[in-house]
Design a protein around this motif. Structure first.
Motif, PDB file in Angstrom:
ATOM      1  N   LYS A 296       3.434  -2.782  -1.737  1.00  0.00           N
ATOM      2  CA  LYS A 296       2.070  -2.805  -2.228  1.00  0.00           C
ATOM      3  C   LYS A 296       1.477  -4.212  -2.086  1.00  0.00           C
ATOM      4  O   LYS A 296       0.331  -4.383  -1.677  1.00  0.00           O
ATOM      5  CB  LYS A 296       2.084  -2.387  -3.707  1.00  0.00           C
ATOM      6  CG  LYS A 296       0.730  -2.055  -4.246  1.00  0.00           C
ATOM      7  CD  LYS A 296       0.843  -1.631  -5.694  1.00  0.00           C
ATOM      8  CE  LYS A 296      -0.309  -2.225  -6.468  1.00  0.00           C
ATOM      9  NZ  LYS A 296      -0.001  -2.411  -7.880  1.00  0.00           N
ATOM     10  N   ASP A 297       2.306  -5.225  -2.407  1.00  0.00           N
ATOM     11  CA  ASP A 297       1.823  -6.600  -2.315  1.00  0.00           C
ATOM     12  C   ASP A 297       1.486  -6.965  -0.882  1.00  0.00           C
ATOM     13  O   ASP A 297       0.487  -7.642  -0.621  1.00  0.00           O
ATOM     14  CB  ASP A 297       2.882  -7.584  -2.835  1.00  0.00           C
ATOM     15  CG  ASP A 297       3.171  -7.359  -4.306  1.00  0.00           C
ATOM     16  OD1 ASP A 297       2.427  -6.567  -4.922  1.00  0.00           O
ATOM     17  OD2 ASP A 297       4.119  -7.956  -4.820  1.00  0.00           O
ATOM     18  N   THR A 300      -1.728  -5.418  -0.015  1.00  0.00           N
ATOM     19  CA  THR A 300      -2.809  -6.167  -0.654  1.00  0.00           C
ATOM     20  C   THR A 300      -3.093  -7.443   0.124  1.00  0.00           C
ATOM     21  O   THR A 300      -4.252  -7.757   0.432  1.00  0.00           O
ATOM     22  CB  THR A 300      -2.425  -6.529  -2.094  1.00  0.00           C
ATOM     23  OG1 THR A 300      -2.043  -5.340  -2.758  1.00  0.00           O
ATOM     24  CG2 THR A 300      -3.574  -7.194  -2.809  1.00  0.00           C
ATOM     25  N   PRO A 392      -2.969  -2.004   5.099  1.00  0.00           N
ATOM     26  CA  PRO A 392      -3.637  -2.021   3.794  1.00  0.00           C
ATOM     27  C   PRO A 392      -3.965  -0.619   3.304  1.00  0.00           C
ATOM     28  O   PRO A 392      -3.889  -0.337   2.111  1.00  0.00           O
ATOM     29  CB  PRO A 392      -4.912  -2.831   4.045  1.00  0.00           C
ATOM     30  CG  PRO A 392      -4.914  -3.238   5.467  1.00  0.00           C
ATOM     31  CD  PRO A 392      -3.626  -2.862   6.075  1.00  0.00           C
ATOM     32  N   VAL A 395      -1.461   1.096   1.058  1.00  0.00           N
ATOM     33  CA  VAL A 395      -1.441   0.680  -0.327  1.00  0.00           C
ATOM     34  C   VAL A 395      -2.548   1.351  -1.102  1.00  0.00           C
ATOM     35  O   VAL A 395      -2.359   1.904  -2.184  1.00  0.00           O
ATOM     36  CB  VAL A 395      -1.628  -0.842  -0.423  1.00  0.00           C
ATOM     37  CG1 VAL A 395      -1.646  -1.279  -1.860  1.00  0.00           C
ATOM     38  CG2 VAL A 395      -0.543  -1.530   0.348  1.00  0.00           C
TER      39      VAL A 395
END
Ligand SMILES: Nc1ncnc2c1ncn2[C@@H]1O[C@H](COP(=O)(O)OP(=O)(O)O)[C@@H](O)[C@H]1O
Ligand SMILES: [Mg+2]
Lengths: 823, 234
Positions: A296-297, A300, A392, A395
């Protein structure tokens, strides 16, 4: 760039557990690689030193050569690539009386500077000669001399000089006599030359001026070690008397037929490869999970404008940080372990005179570092790429859809199914099984690491067990000291040898002993002596004459119903014999009765023995001395005469041309073999007595095995620990990923107790699976090993049950504890 | 007016699936936004709002059509070029904040600058944090903040590079009404104070009414595009 670095650093700090586990993994593999390569280099260098000290620092040696040939070789210096030629010359020999009858005098050899350096002179005291009036003598001469020889003593010798004959180069001719006074400036260990010289001690002086008429010994060092063998052959063909120092060449790394070095290197390489592969597997898994958790990071980061390069860099930077921390620690630990290992090995001292020295080799360290860097790079490059590929969108979508997805593929259906089926299984169990199936891939590397540790554990314990079994079989268990004379002990009369043994038998700490000796003799073909059958063989009959003393002999007498006095100065005749190994039928030798006399010809001399007993009982146990369980079976091909040691001593074998030594020995079962060995060395002080201390050898071997197994267990434990941390990592990652799922489960009424139960089932199920696979594979390999070993040794198959149980318990309990959820 | 256009979408089509499963999330959408405009995009769930925003943000690609931001057709950029373009020109705010958990408030806000290799101007950042009302939370980690505070950090992160356009996809969707109000206030403030161009996706009419212009989407098509006069600005 700065932000990427701080991201990497922060991330490592954030996941301390994983960072530490991964660091331990890397440190350990670096340590191991450094340990193995440093040990290899140290061993090689120690072998080189050992060879240089015992054989000499040369590639080719030419003995008994002359000025002309030396000139010839010198002329080839450039062409053949000779680095250096060391020269020594025999000046001559002088009579010198010592306690040893066979050594008639002292031979004076003059060495040039290079020869003094390279020819394996191991000084015990003093220094090397610096002029032609100084000599170095051996400790052997010192201990046998009638006078007190020490450093500083002057001895005057009447040296009969020698020169090479003009006609035959191998022939030496007298070249006048010279009275010379030498100062002893050093005492060395006995050189090979002296040990091989049957007539004289050797004194080494400095070669100040070459005298062309004297015989030469030259030693050659080559520029290119790979040419040594070929050049040696050329010299052998043209000049002769050439020997090539194969072991030096081998340990210097030349291509030779000797394999020791290659085998050791291959073993080291194999371990390094295995370690590297395991490390890559473990480190990569750690990275992979760390990336999975932070997917997820990364998404992001990408969405706010990090390029894929930047993301890749950040992960690789983590690897670099690991490398910077772990590699130096690993190298230091590796060197530390080498130091400890070396002192351990030296304490055991496998071979006399060989000490393993630590060698710090920057190149080895560099290679270890490079291997480690490559390991880390390979481990993190794929996860880094995966991280950089996180889109991206993934996510963003993941966030929005996670609940829906979970609901779709989720557990509610299973829940219904479970109710419909009314299965005996609880819901937690069935969910656990389904989760395992779904997450099979994620658990793969953790499973592999458990499997590997268990397989290694089983293989190692089995190997250690087999080595102990083999060790047990290899050494006799009825006696632990075997003494005999070296085969070059011609100079010691037979009688003296037996008396030496008898002296030994008076020492303390001897429980049982047996001295025995053996000759062959002949019984003349005589109708009055031989039976018809024996006479009809149409030849003299060979007879083996054994002589024994000690426990086993007394036992034999007892079996025959005799006592020591019955056989005093008499003989026991084993009257039946076979004509060949294959014949079943036994022939009676003579018709002689007890009290009659038998005449035997031993080495062309006739001896007459009075027969104390005629028997059919073959003295098997006597021949095996104390080793009753020996698998060696005497076949009884010859007729046998057994005489007491007192009688044997009267047999004159001193001037016989046939060497019978080595057939005289003494076996002892000592209650304190090491003390006894010391005592023999101290009180008997006979340098040509070979004492084999089986108990010490066995102990050494067992110590060595233990040392290796400690090392191996260390390896297994650490791989195991990394495997376990790997599992915990996998479980926690998995739990983190499934938080949404857990929310749903609890929202549909699963209590947190049930949730925990489910997770525990999951972990235990899969650790049991891994353990089972490991045990099966491990036992299979152990069994194959057993089959291979049992070709050459008698072994019983061994299953390391306790170790397996311990491994199972620790794996299962760790996974059980690892499966904890906070909320 | 024309040279003030900062975003221009032309004939945007986004198709998901094939044949029978074919879904047109966007169906020939065209519109442009001028510098400093505050546009609300509304529509029912599944109407294509998020898809539109993702495509404008360059995190997703349209099936066809073009998006020109500040003169650059972003549909022609590859992923890395897009990333670089994005960090310079587009600020994105998500419903779920998407902060990096290992970075503190200030670090999260300045992250786009750092990625660009630019040292953020300390004064400006300070000012921004003050505006966001996060002064006392500067060094806190995201998991120590409330949802509203986290969303403010996300707004700060979107604003820090002074982008040409800010895209916000239901930024209040996960927040209580009080926090929602604050967030919208902040967005309005930045629109007024920094002359930021903002595209706000919401399905809340009340929030939409705060904007100067409302575009309504239904089944991937623009069905309404009107300026609101009651707003304070113009
Ligand atoms: N990855 C995808 N695959 C298939 N269909 C999708 C995907 N993403 C969105 N859609 C569909 O596109 C349409 C628009 O979705 P979205 O833009 O998320 O709507 P909104 O944000 O307005 O609720 C919906 O019908 C949705 O099901
Ligand atoms: Mg949406």
């Amino acid at each position: 760039m700065k932000v990427i670095y701080s991201l990497a650093k922060k991330n490592l700090k954030q996941n301390k557990k994983r960072t530490i586990a991964t660091s331990i993994g890397i440190i350990f593999s670096v340590m191991l690689i450094c340990f193995i390569s440093t040990l290899l280099v140290s061993f090689q260098s120690s072998m080189l030193t050992y060879i240089k000290e015992t054989i000499g620092n040369y590639h080719i040696m030419v003995v008994n050569t002359n000025a002309e040939e030396v000139e010839l070789i010198k002329n080839k210096k450039e062409q053949a690539g000779i680095q250096s030629i060391a020269i020594s010359q025999t000046i001559g020999a002088a009579d010198y009386e010592t306690k040893r009858d066979s050594k008639l005098g002292i031979q004076v050899e003059a060495y040039d500077d290079l020869a003094l350096q390279n020819r394996a002179i191991k000084l015990l005291e003093g220094r090397l000669p610096e002029n032609k009036n100084e000599i170095v003598i051996s400790d052997f001469l010192v201990s046998n001399a009638n006078e007190n020889l020490t450093v500083g003593t002057k001895i005057t010798l009447n040296v009969e000089k020698v020169k090479v004959s003009d006609k035959y180069k191998d022939l030496l001719e007298p070249d006048g006599e010279e009275k010379a006074t030498y100062t002893i400036v050093g005492i060395s260990k006995q050189t090979n030359e002296e040990a091989e010289n049957q007539r004289a001690y050797i004194a080494i002086t400095k070669l100040e001026k070459i005298e062309e008429q004297r015989p030469y010994i030259i030693t050659i060092l080559m520029n290119n070690i790979n040419n040594a063998d070929a050049f040696g052959n050329v010299l052998q063909e043209t000049i002769g008397n050439v020997s090539v120092n194969d072991s030096l060449l081998m340990w210097q790394g030349a291509q030779t037929e000797l394999m020791d070095k290659k085998q050791i290197e291959l073993l080291g390489l194999a371990i390094i490869i295995v370690v590297t592969c395991i490390s890559i597997l473990l480190i990569r898994n750690s990275f992979r999970m760390s990336i999975l958790e932070r997917k997820k990071d990364f998404g992001t980061l990408a969405s706010i404008g990090a390029t894929s390069k930047q993301i890749k860099k950040s992960v690789i930077l983590e690897g670099i940080i690991y490398a910077c921390i772990s590699i130096p620690i690993g190298i230091i630990l590796g060197i530390g372990i080498v130091l400890i290992g070396i002192s351990g090995i030296n304490a055991i001292s496998v071979e006399k005179g060989f000490t393993l020295q630590f060698v710090f080799s920057p190149i080895t360290i560099l290679v270890s570092v490079i291997i480690s860097i490559i390991t880390i790079y390979i481990s993190c490059i794929k996860p880094a790429k995966d991280a950089s590929k996180v889109a991206p969108m993934e996510v963003i979508r993941q966030n929005q859809e996670i609940y829906i997805k979970q609901l779709k593929h989720g557990k509610i259906k299973d829940n219904k199914k479970y109710k419909e089926k009314n299965d005996k299984r609880k819901i937690e169990e069935s969910l656990a099984v389904k989760n395992l199936k779904r997450n099979r891939k994620k658990y793969l590397s953790a499973t592999i690491s458990i499997v590997i540790s268990i397989v290694l554990l089983i293989i190692t314990t089995s190997t250690v067990n087999y080595i102990f079994q083999i060790t047990d079989e290899m050494y006799p268990n009825k006696y632990n000291i075997d003494t005999s004379f070296y085969s070059d002990a011609f100079d010691i009369p037979y009688k003296e040898k037996i008396e030496t043994f008898e002296q030994i038998s008076q020492l303390d700490n001897i429980e049982k002993y047996s001295i025995y000796t053996f000759f062959t003799g002949k019984i003349k073909r005589d109708r009055n002596v031989l039976t018809n059958e024996a006479y009809n063989l149409n030849c003299d009959i060979n007879i083996s004459i054994y002589s024994a003393e000690g426990t086993a002999f007394n036992k034999y007498l007892e079996e025959l119903g005799l006592n020591y006095f019955d056989v005093l100065n008499k003989a026991i005749l084993v009257n039946n014999f076979k004509t060949s190994y294959t014949s079943v039928e036994e022939i009676q030798l003579t018709n002689l009765k007890e009290g009659e006399k038998i005449q035997v010809n031993i080495r062309d001399k006739d001896y007459t023995f009075e027969i104390a007993k005629v028997t059919d009982k073959y003295p098997e146990k006597l021949l095996q001395t104390l080793d009753e369980n020996s698998s060696m079976k005497m076949t009884g091909i010859n007729a046998v005469l057994i005489i007491p040691m007192e009688v044997a001593k009267t047999i004159d074998v001193e001037n016989s041309k046939i060497v019978i030594d080595g057939m005289t020995n003494m076996r002892i079962n000592s209650s304190n073999p090491n003390k006894l060995e010391e005592d023999i060395e101290k009180y008997i002080n006979e340098p040509k007595l070979n004492i084999i201390n089986y108990s010490k050898m066995k102990e050494d071997r067992e110590n060595m095995t233990n040392l290796i197994s400690i090392f191996a267990y260390g390896l297994i434990i650490i791989i195991g620990v990394i495997g376990l941390t790997n599992i915990i990592n996998t479980i926690t990652t998995n739990i983190n990923e499934r938080k949404g799922e857990f929310k749903i489960l609890s929202s549909i009424g699963m209590t947190s107790k049930q949730l925990k139960k489910m997770l525990r089932y999951e972990s235990i199920l899969y650790s049991i699976k891994a353990v089972l696979i490991g045990v099966i594979i491990g036992l299979l390999i152990a069994f194959i090993m057993y089959l291979i070993f049992s070709n050459s040794y008698e072994l019983t198959f061994y299953i390391p049950i306790i170790q397996i149980i311990i491994a199972c318990i620790s794996v299962i309990s760790v996974t059980y504890m690892g499966a904890r959820v906070k909320k | 007016m024309e040279n003030n256009v900062i975003l221009k979408c032309e004939n945007l089509v986004k198709k998901y699936g094939e044949k029978e499963a074919e879904v047109y999330a966007l169906d020939n959408v065209s519109f442009s936004v001028s510098k400093g405009e505050f546009v609300a995009i509304i529509g029912a769930s599944g109407s294509g709002k998020s898809t539109l925003l993702h495509i404008i943000g360059g995190v997703d690609k349209p099936t066809s059509g073009s998006i020109i931001i500040n003169g650059t057709d972003i549909t022609k950029l590859d992923n890395d070029k897009m990333a670089i373009f994005r960090r310079k020109n587009i600020g994105i705010i998500y419903q779920f904040y998407n902060l990096l958990p290992i970075l503190n408030v200030k670090e999260n806000i300045t992250l786009p600058c750092e990625l660009d290799g630019i040292k953020p101007n300390n004064e400006e950042v300070k000012e921004l944090i003050k505006t966001l009302g996060l002064e006392e939370r500067k060094t806190h980690l995201p998991n120590q903040l409330s949802g509203g505070q986290q969303q403010r950090v996300a707004i700060g992160r979107a604003l820090v590079n002074n982008p040409a356009i800010i895209l916000a996809d239901e930024p209040t969707g996960n927040l209580d009404s009080k926090s929602s109000e604050e967030i919208i206030k902040l967005l309005k403030l930045s629109n007024e104070k920094y002359k930021q161009t903002i595209l706000l996706v919401t399905h809340d009419e009340k929030i939409a009414n705060e904007a100067e212009r409302v575009i309504e989407i239904k089944d991937g098509k623009i069905v309404k595009d009107e300026k609101i006069s009651n707003s304070k600005g113009k």
